[in-house]
Design a protein around this motif. Structure first.
Motif, PDB file in Angstrom:
ATOM      1  N   HIS A 114       0.420 -17.330 -53.572  1.00  0.00           N
ATOM      2  CA  HIS A 114       0.428 -18.360 -54.616  1.00  0.00           C
ATOM      3  C   HIS A 114      -0.763 -19.275 -54.414  1.00  0.00           C
ATOM      4  N   ARG A 115      -1.361 -19.670 -55.496  1.00  0.00           N
ATOM      5  CA  ARG A 115      -2.353 -20.744 -55.442  1.00  0.00           C
ATOM      6  C   ARG A 115      -1.866 -21.814 -56.401  1.00  0.00           C
ATOM      7  N   LYS A 116      -1.587 -22.985 -55.849  1.00  0.00           N
ATOM      8  CA  LYS A 116      -1.066 -24.094 -56.649  1.00  0.00           C
ATOM      9  C   LYS A 116      -1.791 -25.360 -56.240  1.00  0.00           C
ATOM     10  N   LYS A 117      -2.361 -26.051 -57.227  1.00  0.00           N
ATOM     11  CA  LYS A 117      -3.080 -27.310 -56.984  1.00  0.00           C
ATOM     12  C   LYS A 117      -4.156 -27.138 -55.909  1.00  0.00           C
ATOM     13  N   GLY A 118      -4.869 -26.016 -55.968  1.00  0.00           N
ATOM     14  CA  GLY A 118      -5.961 -25.775 -55.052  1.00  0.00           C
ATOM     15  C   GLY A 118      -5.562 -25.351 -53.657  1.00  0.00           C
ATOM     16  N   ARG A 119      -4.278 -25.106 -53.406  1.00  0.00           N
ATOM     17  CA  ARG A 119      -3.811 -24.735 -52.072  1.00  0.00           C
ATOM     18  C   ARG A 119      -3.137 -23.372 -52.125  1.00  0.00           C
ATOM     19  N   THR A 120      -3.490 -22.507 -51.187  1.00  0.00           N
ATOM     20  CA  THR A 120      -2.905 -21.177 -51.126  1.00  0.00           C
ATOM     21  C   THR A 120      -1.768 -21.155 -50.113  1.00  0.00           C
ATOM     22  N   HIS A 121      -0.658 -20.558 -50.502  1.00  0.00           N
ATOM     23  CA  HIS A 121       0.461 -20.340 -49.592  1.00  0.00           C
ATOM     24  C   HIS A 121       1.109 -19.009 -49.970  1.00  0.00           C
ATOM     25  N   TYR A 122       2.050 -18.562 -49.173  1.00  0.00           N
ATOM     26  CA  TYR A 122       2.646 -17.238 -49.359  1.00  0.00           C
ATOM     27  C   TYR A 122       4.167 -17.327 -49.404  1.00  0.00           C
ATOM     28  N   HIS A 123       4.758 -16.393 -50.147  1.00  0.00           N
ATOM     29  CA  HIS A 123       6.210 -16.270 -50.214  1.00  0.00           C
ATOM     30  C   HIS A 123       6.591 -14.862 -49.794  1.00  0.00           C
ATOM     31  N   LEU A 124       7.504 -14.779 -48.842  1.00  0.00           N
ATOM     32  CA  LEU A 124       8.057 -13.511 -48.402  1.00  0.00           C
ATOM     33  C   LEU A 124       9.480 -13.422 -48.938  1.00  0.00           C
ATOM     34  N   VAL A 125       9.825 -12.302 -49.544  1.00  0.00           N
ATOM     35  CA  VAL A 125      11.191 -12.069 -50.003  1.00  0.00           C
ATOM     36  C   VAL A 125      11.632 -10.738 -49.421  1.00  0.00           C
ATOM     37  N   ALA A 126      12.760 -10.741 -48.700  1.00  0.00           N
ATOM     38  CA  ALA A 126      13.252  -9.530 -48.039  1.00  0.00           C
ATOM     39  C   ALA A 126      14.696  -9.280 -48.421  1.00  0.00           C
TER      40      ALA A 126
END
Length: 198
Positions: A114-126
């Motif tokens: 995800h890139r939101k408001k200039g910041r990248t982060h990640y989501h893991l779904v298992a």
């Protein structure tokens, strides 16, 4: 590095959140993502389509009696240090967290950037349900295990340490995650604030 997890009963609402892209007609909405892309999909025939992957995971989970068959984790580097993870580092983080929690190589999962408001982060779904045994992974002490993996990853990727409820900076006292009722009552009786008593 901050790892925030939850166990989900329904997967599709979470996938809808993951897919929310910025709508030019509603730029003021805070919940939109600037960019969404799938980094990897493990043991999913649906490939890189999140909605199809969610339906596939739901089909496997329906063979189990688990009330909350899905595990979701947000992987966020500490914003104060201004560094971001690469896709390879995020995938390594996902694999290490899942292994620490008892997920096997048979489990289904996907990782989204995800890139939101200039910041990248990640989501893991298992999928907690093993497609071979139809038994769900037992997630006891998962917050502690996640935090220990976060400290390992910070060393591996040369990120600064982010103190948490179970780990702390060398020489500092561990953070109190919550106060007991007895401590709060004693603070009221003695009129000594809890912070000064610790």
């Amino acid at each position: 590095m901050i790892l925030e997890a939850c166990v989900l009963q329904a997967l599709l609402p979470h996938v809808e959140h993951l897919l929310k892209l910025r709508d030019p007609a509603k730029p003021q909405t805070a919940d939109w993502n600037d960019h969404v892309s799938i980094v990897c999909a493990h043991n999913l025939f649906a490939g890189t389509r999140l909605v199809d992957a969610a339906h596939e995971m739901r089909a496997v989970a329906s063979g189990s009696r688990a009330k909350k068959p899905y595990y979701a984790l947000a992987i966020n580097p500490d914003r104060a240090h201004g560094r971001e993870l690469t896709d390879e580092q995020a995938e390594e983080a996902a694999r290490r967290v899942l292994a620490a929690l008892g997920f096997t190589d048979d489990h289904q999962w996907f990782l989204v950037r995800h890139r939101k408001k200039g910041r990248t982060h990640y989501h893991l779904v298992a999928n907690r349900v093993d497609p071979m045994t139809l038994k769900a992974v037992h997630l006891s002490h998962n917050y502690r295990k996640q935090e220990l993996v976060a400290r390992e990853l910070e060393i591996l990727f040369a990120f600064p340490t982010t103190p948490g409820a179970f780990t702390h900076m060398p020489g500092a006292r561990p953070a109190r995650s919550r106060r007991s009722r007895d401590e709060e009552q004693q603070a009221k009786r003695t009129a000594i604030p809890l912070q000064t008593r610790l």
